[in-house]
Design a protein around this motif. Structure first.
Motif, short mmCIF file in Angstrom:
data_model
loop_
_atom_site.label_atom_id
_atom_site.label_comp_id
_atom_site.label_asym_id
_atom_site.label_seq_id
_atom_site.Cartn_x
_atom_site.Cartn_y
_atom_site.Cartn_z
N ASN A 63 3.95 7.14 52.00
CA ASN A 63 4.29 8.57 51.89
C ASN A 63 4.53 9.16 53.00
O ASN A 63 4.91 10.48 53.12
N ASP A 79 10.33 5.89 50.33
CA ASP A 79 9.54 6.69 49.56
C ASP A 79 9.13 6.12 48.45
O ASP A 79 9.99 5.45 47.55
N LYS A 81 8.62 7.22 45.20
CA LYS A 81 9.34 7.65 44.20
C LYS A 81 10.81 6.61 44.03
O LYS A 81 11.13 6.01 43.05
N GLN A 105 -1.10 7.90 42.26
CA GLN A 105 0.05 8.56 42.60
C GLN A 105 1.31 7.73 41.99
O GLN A 105 2.16 8.11 41.23
N GLU A 108 1.23 7.81 38.26
CA GLU A 108 2.03 8.97 37.62
C GLU A 108 3.43 8.99 37.97
O GLU A 108 4.02 9.77 37.08
N LEU A 109 3.94 8.46 38.95
CA LEU A 109 5.29 8.21 39.36
C LEU A 109 6.05 7.30 38.54
O LEU A 109 7.09 7.21 38.36
#
Length: 116
Positions: A63, A79, A81, A105, A108-109
């Protein structure tokens, strides 16, 4: 140092055959490993353990934007994502002490396999 005893206990637990079976079940069918977390003690030990098993991670997901584009032991830091986009079928190993928020996280991504 009292925290060393808890770290040693965590490492012994992580090396147990039962936990290995659990990892294999959670990560079944993965295409590569991405270590989630690039700069901490846990991620370095995770990398060492994977390398002893003959596994070279595809990337570190982190992050911290200051780390993106850098490398840790010649493995790119990206990153989260971007890591999910680049390695959608990888197993993401949350290798930080406070792994629950990072695991959430990643899920969720869109990461399909996230283990700690």
């Amino acid at each position: 140092m009292p925290h060393l005893k808890s770290i040693e206990k965590a490492i012994r637990t992580a090396c147990s055959p039962e936990l290995s079976k659990s990892f294999d079940k959670c990560a079944a069918g993965y295409d590569g490993i991405v270590i989630a977390g690039a700069s901490g003690w846990v991620s370095k030990h995770t990398l060492q353990g994977l390398e002893r098993a003959g596994i070279r991670p595809k990337a570190f997901a982190d992050n911290n934007p200051a780390l993106w584009g850098s490398k840790v032991q010649n493995i790119p830091v990206v990153d989260p994502k971007q890591a999910i986009a680049d390695y959608p079928d990888a197993a993401f190993v949350a290798a930080i002490f406070t792994h629950t928020p990072f695991r959430c996280q990643l899920t969720e991504l869109g990461a399909k396999r996230v283990v700690s």
